[in-house]
Design a protein around this motif. Structure first.
Motif, PDB file in Angstrom:
ATOM      1  N   GLU A   1       0.825  -1.299  -0.121  1.00  0.00           N
ATOM      2  CA  GLU A   1      -0.007  -0.009  -0.106  1.00  0.00           C
ATOM      3  C   GLU A   1       0.889   1.221  -0.052  1.00  0.00           C
ATOM      4  O   GLU A   1       0.336   2.456  -0.243  1.00  0.00           O
ATOM      5  CB  GLU A   1      -0.921  -0.038   1.219  1.00  0.00           C
ATOM      6  N   LYS A   2       2.140   1.239   0.262  1.00  0.00           N
ATOM      7  CA  LYS A   2       3.078   2.206   0.363  1.00  0.00           C
ATOM      8  C   LYS A   2       3.249   2.790  -1.037  1.00  0.00           C
ATOM      9  O   LYS A   2       3.415   2.372  -2.234  1.00  0.00           O
ATOM     10  CB  LYS A   2       4.329   1.918   1.211  1.00  0.00           C
ATOM     11  N   TYR A   3       3.564   4.259  -1.001  1.00  0.00           N
ATOM     12  CA  TYR A   3       3.583   4.735  -2.348  1.00  0.00           C
ATOM     13  C   TYR A   3       5.006   4.304  -3.205  1.00  0.00           C
ATOM     14  O   TYR A   3       5.007   4.374  -4.364  1.00  0.00           O
ATOM     15  CB  TYR A   3       3.820   6.398  -2.258  1.00  0.00           C
ATOM     16  N   GLU A   4       5.921   4.089  -2.488  1.00  0.00           N
ATOM     17  CA  GLU A   4       7.096   3.600  -3.203  1.00  0.00           C
ATOM     18  C   GLU A   4       7.171   2.103  -3.328  1.00  0.00           C
ATOM     19  O   GLU A   4       8.311   1.668  -3.960  1.00  0.00           O
ATOM     20  CB  GLU A   4       8.529   4.018  -2.442  1.00  0.00           C
ATOM     21  N   HIS A   5       6.356   1.188  -2.939  1.00  0.00           N
ATOM     22  CA  HIS A   5       6.317  -0.047  -3.389  1.00  0.00           C
ATOM     23  C   HIS A   5       6.237  -0.313  -4.674  1.00  0.00           C
ATOM     24  O   HIS A   5       5.399   0.558  -5.549  1.00  0.00           O
ATOM     25  CB  HIS A   5       5.257  -0.786  -2.472  1.00  0.00           C
ATOM     26  N   ASN A   6       6.816  -1.362  -5.191  1.00  0.00           N
ATOM     27  CA  ASN A   6       6.591  -1.564  -6.639  1.00  0.00           C
ATOM     28  C   ASN A   6       5.134  -1.768  -7.226  1.00  0.00           C
ATOM     29  O   ASN A   6       4.961  -1.654  -8.356  1.00  0.00           O
ATOM     30  CB  ASN A   6       7.333  -3.048  -7.034  1.00  0.00           C
ATOM     31  N   ALA A   7       4.351  -2.266  -6.410  1.00  0.00           N
ATOM     32  CA  ALA A   7       2.875  -2.530  -6.802  1.00  0.00           C
ATOM     33  C   ALA A   7       2.276  -1.297  -7.005  1.00  0.00           C
ATOM     34  O   ALA A   7       1.551  -1.035  -8.012  1.00  0.00           O
ATOM     35  CB  ALA A   7       2.049  -3.285  -5.503  1.00  0.00           C
ATOM     36  N   GLN A   8       2.728  -0.276  -6.226  1.00  0.00           N
ATOM     37  CA  GLN A   8       2.004   1.109  -6.371  1.00  0.00           C
ATOM     38  C   GLN A   8       2.866   2.001  -7.582  1.00  0.00           C
ATOM     39  O   GLN A   8       2.201   2.682  -8.460  1.00  0.00           O
ATOM     40  CB  GLN A   8       2.289   2.086  -5.246  1.00  0.00           C
ATOM     41  N   LYS A   9       4.079   1.771  -7.636  1.00  0.00           N
ATOM     42  CA  LYS A   9       4.840   2.363  -8.961  1.00  0.00           C
ATOM     43  C   LYS A   9       4.237   1.630 -10.172  1.00  0.00           C
ATOM     44  O   LYS A   9       3.936   2.198 -11.163  1.00  0.00           O
ATOM     45  CB  LYS A   9       6.212   1.945  -9.034  1.00  0.00           C
ATOM     46  N   ARG A  10       3.562   0.173 -10.263  1.00  0.00           N
ATOM     47  CA  ARG A  10       2.941  -0.441 -11.200  1.00  0.00           C
ATOM     48  C   ARG A  10       1.634   0.194 -11.548  1.00  0.00           C
ATOM     49  O   ARG A  10       1.420   0.604 -12.945  1.00  0.00           O
ATOM     50  CB  ARG A  10       2.885  -1.921 -11.138  1.00  0.00           C
ATOM     51  N   LEU A  11       0.884   0.342 -10.640  1.00  0.00           N
ATOM     52  CA  LEU A  11      -0.478   1.235 -10.795  1.00  0.00           C
ATOM     53  C   LEU A  11      -0.563   2.379 -11.203  1.00  0.00           C
ATOM     54  O   LEU A  11      -0.998   3.022 -12.170  1.00  0.00           O
ATOM     55  CB  LEU A  11      -1.006   0.951  -9.555  1.00  0.00           C
ATOM     56  N   ARG A  12       0.716   3.220 -10.741  1.00  0.00           N
ATOM     57  CA  ARG A  12       0.880   4.721 -11.225  1.00  0.00           C
ATOM     58  C   ARG A  12       1.232   4.571 -12.759  1.00  0.00           C
ATOM     59  O   ARG A  12       0.703   5.266 -13.468  1.00  0.00           O
ATOM     60  CB  ARG A  12       2.020   5.492 -10.706  1.00  0.00           C
ATOM     61  N   LYS A  13       2.190   3.544 -13.327  1.00  0.00           N
ATOM     62  CA  LYS A  13       2.479   3.413 -14.573  1.00  0.00           C
ATOM     63  C   LYS A  13       1.264   3.237 -15.455  1.00  0.00           C
ATOM     64  O   LYS A  13       1.020   3.658 -16.691  1.00  0.00           O
ATOM     65  CB  LYS A  13       3.421   2.407 -14.920  1.00  0.00           C
ATOM     66  N   ILE A  14       0.233   2.301 -15.240  1.00  0.00           N
ATOM     67  CA  ILE A  14      -0.795   1.624 -15.773  1.00  0.00           C
ATOM     68  C   ILE A  14      -1.806   3.162 -15.922  1.00  0.00           C
ATOM     69  O   ILE A  14      -2.462   3.518 -16.936  1.00  0.00           O
ATOM     70  CB  ILE A  14      -1.426   0.866 -15.293  1.00  0.00           C
ATOM     71  N   LEU A  15      -1.903   3.866 -14.840  1.00  0.00           N
ATOM     72  CA  LEU A  15      -2.811   4.735 -14.664  1.00  0.00           C
ATOM     73  C   LEU A  15      -2.382   6.106 -15.489  1.00  0.00           C
ATOM     74  O   LEU A  15      -2.953   6.745 -16.073  1.00  0.00           O
ATOM     75  CB  LEU A  15      -3.134   5.399 -13.157  1.00  0.00           C
ATOM     76  N   THR A  16      -0.954   6.353 -15.537  1.00  0.00           N
ATOM     77  CA  THR A  16      -0.345   7.312 -16.321  1.00  0.00           C
ATOM     78  C   THR A  16      -0.684   7.164 -17.863  1.00  0.00           C
ATOM     79  O   THR A  16      -1.156   8.142 -18.751  1.00  0.00           O
ATOM     80  CB  THR A  16       1.046   7.554 -16.267  1.00  0.00           C
ATOM     81  N   GLU A  17      -0.524   5.904 -18.107  1.00  0.00           N
ATOM     82  CA  GLU A  17      -0.623   5.392 -19.603  1.00  0.00           C
ATOM     83  C   GLU A  17      -2.158   5.461 -20.058  1.00  0.00           C
ATOM     84  O   GLU A  17      -2.414   6.038 -21.180  1.00  0.00           O
ATOM     85  CB  GLU A  17      -0.270   3.751 -20.037  1.00  0.00           C
ATOM     86  N   THR A  18      -3.106   5.254 -19.246  1.00  0.00           N
ATOM     87  CA  THR A  18      -4.453   5.030 -19.558  1.00  0.00           C
ATOM     88  C   THR A  18      -5.210   6.483 -19.602  1.00  0.00           C
ATOM     89  O   THR A  18      -5.957   6.796 -20.337  1.00  0.00           O
ATOM     90  CB  THR A  18      -5.338   4.146 -19.060  1.00  0.00           C
ATOM     91  N   LEU A  19      -4.873   6.964 -18.288  1.00  0.00           N
ATOM     92  CA  LEU A  19      -5.592   8.376 -18.099  1.00  0.00           C
ATOM     93  C   LEU A  19      -5.015   9.578 -18.793  1.00  0.00           C
ATOM     94  O   LEU A  19      -5.315  10.660 -18.943  1.00  0.00           O
ATOM     95  CB  LEU A  19      -5.715   8.685 -16.662  1.00  0.00           C
ATOM     96  N   LYS A  20      -3.771   9.222 -19.203  1.00  0.00           N
ATOM     97  CA  LYS A  20      -2.861  10.274 -19.954  1.00  0.00           C
ATOM     98  C   LYS A  20      -2.462  11.608 -19.347  1.00  0.00           C
ATOM     99  O   LYS A  20      -2.467  12.426 -19.627  1.00  0.00           O
ATOM    100  CB  LYS A  20      -3.560  10.833 -21.407  1.00  0.00           C
ATOM    101  N   VAL A  21      -2.158  11.235 -17.784  1.00  0.00           N
ATOM    102  CA  VAL A  21      -1.667  12.180 -17.201  1.00  0.00           C
ATOM    103  C   VAL A  21      -0.624  11.508 -16.333  1.00  0.00           C
ATOM    104  O   VAL A  21      -0.942  10.571 -15.629  1.00  0.00           O
ATOM    105  CB  VAL A  21      -2.817  12.929 -16.261  1.00  0.00           C
ATOM    106  N   ASP A  22       0.421  12.061 -16.098  1.00  0.00           N
ATOM    107  CA  ASP A  22       1.689  11.707 -15.248  1.00  0.00           C
ATOM    108  C   ASP A  22       1.253  11.476 -13.877  1.00  0.00           C
ATOM    109  O   ASP A  22       1.371  12.689 -13.060  1.00  0.00           O
ATOM    110  CB  ASP A  22       2.822  12.533 -15.327  1.00  0.00           C
ATOM    111  N   HIS A  23       0.874  10.443 -13.189  1.00  0.00           N
ATOM    112  CA  HIS A  23       0.735  10.319 -11.895  1.00  0.00           C
ATOM    113  C   HIS A  23       1.836  10.392 -10.886  1.00  0.00           C
ATOM    114  O   HIS A  23       1.308  10.562  -9.686  1.00  0.00           O
ATOM    115  CB  HIS A  23       0.080   8.836 -11.773  1.00  0.00           C
TER     116      HIS A  23
END
Length: 333
Positions: free
Chosen positions: A158-180
């Protein structure tokens, strides 16, 4: 249609407008271009649970769903805000067994089922709710399962710097077209980060499920998620819930998902449109009525289907005896 004025949702008691809610709406085409809006497309808000279908993409794209032989009902649960009915809990337990998940790994916390009868049954039998009762347990199962598949320690996922959250930020950046990585964020009710994005970006994100220009891997993952939700709508929420009944009644022509604080996102695959809805004051009742009217306008629900779901699409106000004393509607004029 474009209007700087948001939709106004009236709550009437007798002939008197007792409350008034302002709702912003953005509609995009399959390529993510805005085609209609009411209010401010750049209204900054948090999607909360309304974009769980996008947050499920790593579960598919990483190969984790295939490795652990997850079924469509499990994929739907990964996108869900489930109501804690026995079928939901059984499917989550089955998923945990398949992937080797442990309750101690979940950070979402327990709460009583949202489904009232299920909550009453649990109380009658003096059973304490587990983390699987949490409405976000499917999303968390997906995150933990992906970590295990990739050989990562899920502790602290659940932590911001965990790989799981980095992965989710990458996916959301790509799909929502805004740098998370540059967005303000807070902590969602289930414990993971939720990011403040323009309402338009949420609609753009949902167009991922109909965009013909997505790369083959993303397109295949999106199609799998869309199929799971369309064919297993009970697992996206549950009995007597707006999202589930809309998907069921429309036979999958309309896919919607709500989030806390008056948010809805959706996609109409055959109509090739996606949308996002936000009640400025966070009123879920207003967002639901606005979403229902939008589905009728866009052809996601027919007039007959809209009327058949009047309990949700044209809700009334009742007193404690059950008498109808008012209604909720889009303001006329």
């Amino acid at each position: 249609m474009a209007s700087k004025q948001p939709l106004s949702i009236e709550v009437l008691r007798g002939p008197v407008v007792e409350s008034l809610h302002q709702v912003m709406v953005v509609v995009v085409n399959e390529l993510g271009s805005v085609i209609q809006y009411w209010g401010h497309p750049q209204f900054l808000t948090m999607p909360r649970s309304a974009i769980k279908m996008l947050q499920a993409l790593p579960l598919i794209e990483s190969g984790a769903a295939d490795k652990f032989n997850l079924e469509d009902k499990h994929i739907a649960l990964a996108c869900s805000s489930h109501r804690g009915e026995k079928e939901h809990l059984a499917a989550l337990a089955q998923w945990a067994e398949k992937a080797g998940l442990k309750e101690s790994q979940f950070v979402c916390g327990p709460h009583l089922p949202y489904h009232e009868a299920s909550a009453h049954e649990m109380i009658r039998h003096q059973h304490k709710p587990t983390v699987f009762c949490n409405n976000c347990a499917g999303k968390h199962s997906g995150i933990i399962t992906t970590c295990l598949h990739l050989g990562e320690d899920p502790a602290g996922y659940e932590k911001y710097e965990h790989n799981a959250q980095k992965r989710l930020r990458k996916i959301l950046t790509e799909t929502l077209k805004v740098d998370h990585s540059k967005l303000p964020y807070g902590v969602d009710g289930c414990g993971i980060p939720t990011y403040a994005v323009p309402l338009q970006s949420m609609a753009v994100g949902m167009s991922t499920f109909i965009n013909p220009k997505e790369n083959p891997a993303r397109k295949a993952a999106a199609a799998r998620i869309l199929h799971a939700v369309r064919t297993h709508p009970f697992y996206i929420s549950g009995s007597d819930n707006f999202a589930t009944v809309v998907i069921e009644k429309s036979q999958g022509r309309a896919i919607i998902k709500g989030g806390a604080e008056g948010v809805f996102c959706g996609v109409l695959p055959e109509k090739k449109v996606a949308f996002a809805v936000k009640a400025a004051d966070g009123a879920g009742r207003a967002a639901q009525v606005a979403t229902a009217s939008l589905l009728l306008k866009l052809g996601g629900l027919s007039q007959e289907e809209f009327k058949a779901l009047s309990e949700y699409t044209m809700p009334v106000i009742t007193n404690w005896r059950g008498d109808v004393v008012g209604q909720i509607r889009i303001a006329k004029g």
